[in-house]
Scaffold this motif. Structure first.
Motif, PDB file in Angstrom:
ATOM      1  N   ALA A  91       0.832  -1.203   0.000  1.00 60.53           N
ATOM      2  CA  ALA A  91       0.000   0.000   0.000  1.00 60.53           C
ATOM      3  C   ALA A  91       0.867   1.253   0.000  1.00 60.53           C
ATOM      4  CB  ALA A  91      -0.920  -0.020   1.220  1.00 60.53           C
ATOM      5  N   ASN A 164      -5.058   3.856  11.458  1.00 58.36           N
ATOM      6  CA  ASN A 164      -3.843   3.552  12.225  1.00 58.36           C
ATOM      7  C   ASN A 164      -3.274   4.884  12.685  1.00 58.36           C
ATOM      8  OD1 ASN A 164      -1.400   2.656  13.194  1.00 58.36           O
ATOM      9  ND2 ASN A 164      -0.526   2.178  11.189  1.00 58.36           N
ATOM     10  N   ASP A 191      -7.673   4.620   2.585  1.00 62.11           N
ATOM     11  CA  ASP A 191      -6.697   3.566   2.852  1.00 62.11           C
ATOM     12  C   ASP A 191      -7.380   2.523   3.732  1.00 62.11           C
ATOM     13  OD1 ASP A 191      -4.635   1.984   3.818  1.00 62.11           O
ATOM     14  OD2 ASP A 191      -3.262   3.655   4.159  1.00 62.11           O
ATOM     15  N   TYR A 194      -6.643  -2.163   6.881  1.00 58.89           N
ATOM     16  CA  TYR A 194      -7.127  -3.037   7.966  1.00 58.89           C
ATOM     17  C   TYR A 194      -8.582  -3.470   7.780  1.00 58.89           C
ATOM     18  CZ  TYR A 194      -2.876  -1.372  10.157  1.00 58.89           C
ATOM     19  OH  TYR A 194      -1.556  -1.088  10.419  1.00 58.89           O
ATOM     20  N   THR A 218      -4.094  -3.917   0.978  1.00 62.28           N
ATOM     21  CA  THR A 218      -2.797  -4.594   1.128  1.00 62.28           C
ATOM     22  C   THR A 218      -2.973  -6.067   1.496  1.00 62.28           C
ATOM     23  OG1 THR A 218      -0.690  -4.566   2.313  1.00 62.28           O
ATOM     24  CG2 THR A 218      -2.615  -3.929   3.587  1.00 62.28           C
ATOM     25  N   SER A 220      -0.569  -7.199   3.432  1.00 58.70           N
ATOM     26  CA  SER A 220       0.360  -7.232   4.571  1.00 58.70           C
ATOM     27  C   SER A 220      -0.302  -7.488   5.916  1.00 58.70           C
ATOM     28  CB  SER A 220       1.094  -5.886   4.702  1.00 58.70           C
ATOM     29  OG  SER A 220       1.890  -5.636   3.594  1.00 58.70           O
ATOM     30  N   LYS A 221      -1.610  -7.252   6.009  1.00 60.45           N
ATOM     31  CA  LYS A 221      -2.248  -7.318   7.329  1.00 60.45           C
ATOM     32  C   LYS A 221      -3.023  -8.628   7.482  1.00 60.45           C
ATOM     33  CE  LYS A 221      -0.474  -3.278   7.963  1.00 60.45           C
ATOM     34  NZ  LYS A 221       0.706  -3.121   8.788  1.00 60.45           N
ATOM     35  N   ARG A 229       5.460  -7.850  -0.025  1.00 62.22           N
ATOM     36  CA  ARG A 229       5.229  -6.494  -0.521  1.00 62.22           C
ATOM     37  C   ARG A 229       4.211  -6.473  -1.657  1.00 62.22           C
ATOM     38  NH1 ARG A 229       4.906  -4.276   2.524  1.00 62.22           N
ATOM     39  NH2 ARG A 229       5.379  -2.180   1.776  1.00 62.22           N
TER      40      ARG A 229
HETATM   41  C1  LIG Z   1      -2.907   2.442   7.283  1.00 58.81           C
HETATM   42  C2  LIG Z   1      -1.785   1.766   6.592  1.00 58.81           C
HETATM   43  N1  LIG Z   1      -1.666   1.872   5.279  1.00 58.81           N
HETATM   44  C3  LIG Z   1      -0.665   1.271   4.614  1.00 58.81           C
HETATM   45  C4  LIG Z   1       0.273   0.531   5.281  1.00 58.81           C
HETATM   46  C5  LIG Z   1       1.404  -0.066   4.499  1.00 58.81           C
HETATM   47  O1  LIG Z   1       1.023  -1.286   3.973  1.00 58.81           O
HETATM   48  P1  LIG Z   1       2.011  -2.126   3.038  1.00 58.81           P
HETATM   49  O2  LIG Z   1       2.739  -3.095   3.903  1.00 58.81           O
HETATM   50  O3  LIG Z   1       1.079  -2.805   2.085  1.00 58.81           O
HETATM   51  O4  LIG Z   1       2.931  -1.173   2.347  1.00 58.81           O
HETATM   52  C6  LIG Z   1       0.211   0.402   6.663  1.00 58.81           C
HETATM   53  C7  LIG Z   1       1.230  -0.358   7.397  1.00 58.81           C
HETATM   54  O5  LIG Z   1       1.328  -0.401   8.585  1.00 58.81           O
HETATM   55  C8  LIG Z   1      -0.847   1.034   7.344  1.00 58.81           C
HETATM   56  O6  LIG Z   1      -0.958   0.967   8.675  1.00 58.81           O
END
Ligand SMILES: Cc1ncc(COP(=O)(O)O)c(C=O)c1O
Length: 362
Positions: A91, A164, A191, A194, A218, A220-221, A229
């Motif tokens: 992201a 976040n 964004d 989450y 993303t 990632s979560k 990535r």
């Molecule tokens: C709100 C938010 N957006 C984007 C990201 C980044 O995500 P990515 O790992 O996909 O770059 C994070 C990572 O902690 C996040 O908290």
């Protein structure tokens, strides 16, 4: 009529011809001698076993099947979407791309609502773009009227929902109000890193009605794939036209695309959903236990895989946890988050260990 994206895009980006990488140019033949690759794959160890054995070749210039699989995953919860999806390096890359595509350095500003994710401001700073900060209200919701005032001067508004580090979702009605108010001036970026942990429906539901809405996601979560990535940007084709001009020639490595496709398969999605449900249970249990502790002043509601906690003397708590080998995130640098620490939700065992460590704090 020109789309908002076309009106906002700087001349330099409008004029750009996307870099013509060998894969993008394509062609037909049986000898591929056009990209200065090695013709044979080299083997450096077991990690390549079972993979497609084609790492000598550049990847797709844009992995359409991965983006398509992600779009289908989104459509399972919100129905048919008219937008496009593109896979990016997390992201974070989507945030950076949006700023570089739609802002004039040294002139434009983006709007953010702190306390929020730090990369919006960082990416703006790195591109000499100003950041207009409209702080969240005491309940961590948007100050809609103040944001509205800044819309005419700002090509991008970044909203983070769930946010976040506060952990709450933004009211959908506020997002709609801002989408209505920004039609002629501002691309609204939501964004949703989450979103899988949240009970609120995705802003993607609004996508077909508002072509100036952009959603960032993303793996990632909730998907648990931070190391590969991989993120996604979802937007109307009028926005995507310009993103595609700036995007790196080969944004996604083949191993990443392969893993992402597996995660987005039916089996992958079932696993993600099961893990997410378990995490939410642990989160709610952890919160209930925290509230029993003397050192805890307040536990904020969470729609994410972390909780924000206000301690009585947060620094002492934070350092105490560090001494016990438990690393959390101090949030007290944010004016609205005095005495606050953010703790990610791990396994029940990890959270029990954290609670026990907190209990030994005098
Ligand atoms: C709100 C938010 N957006 C984007 C990201 C980044 O995500 P990515 O790992 O996909 O770059 C994070 C990572 O902690 C996040 O908290």
């Amino acid at each position: 009529m020109q789309s908002l994206a076309a009106q906002l895009v700087p001349k330099a980006v409008e004029k750009l011809v996307p870099y013509q990488s060998a894969r993008r140019i394509g062609g037909q033949g049986h000898l591929w001698l056009n990209a200065n690759e090695l013709e044979q794959s080299a083997h450096y160890g077991d990690f390549q076993q079972g993979s497609n054995d084609h790492y000598n070749r550049y990847p797709d210039f844009l992995p359409h099947d991965t983006a398509q699989a992600y779009l289908e995953y989104c459509q399972q919860s919100v129905g048919k979407l008219d937008c496009e999806a593109v896979a990016v390096r997390g992201a974070d890359e989507a945030i950076d791309l949006l700023i570089r595509t739609f802002c004039h350095p040294g002139k434009d500003q983006i709007i953010i609502c702190p306390p929020t994710y730090g990369m919006y401001e960082f990416c703006a700073d790195s591109f000499s773009v100003n950041t207009c900060k409209i702080p969240l209200l005491a309940d961590f919701q948007l100050d809609v009227e103040q944001i509205k005032e800044q819309l005419p001067n700002s090509p991008l508004l970044f909203l983070c929902s769930p946010n976040n580090p506060t952990g709450n979702s933004i009211h959908e009605a506020d997002i709609v109000t801002l989408l209505e108010a920004s039609k002629d001036s501002t691309l609204v970026v939501v964004d949703e890193a989450y979103i899988e942990f949240s009970s609120q429906q995705s802003a993607l539901c609004l996508m077909n009605k508002y072509p100036h809405l952009v959603v960032i996601r993303t793996l990632s979560k909730a998907f648990g794939l931070a190391a590969i990535r991989c993120g996604f940007l979802l937007a109307d084709s009028s926005v995507m036209t310009y993103i595609n001009r700036l995007i790196a020639p080969y944004p996604i490595a083949d191993p990443t695309a392969e893993i992402a496709l597996k995660a987005l398969s039916n089996t992958g999605l079932e696993l993600m959903q099961k893990q997410t449900n378990q995490l939410i249970q642990v989160r709610e249990w952890f919160k209930s236990q925290l509230m029993l502790l003397d050192s805890v002043q307040h536990v904020f509601g969470s729609e994410t895989n972390f909780v924000l906690i206000r301690f009585k003397g947060h620094l002492e708590t934070y350092q105490h946890l560090i001494k016990k080998g438990i690393v959390t995130r101090d949030q007290a640098h944010e004016p609205a988050l005095q005495d606050c620490v953010r703790i990610s939700i791990g396994s029940k065992e990890s959270m029990l260990e954290t609670l026990n460590a907190l209990k030994t704090l005098n």
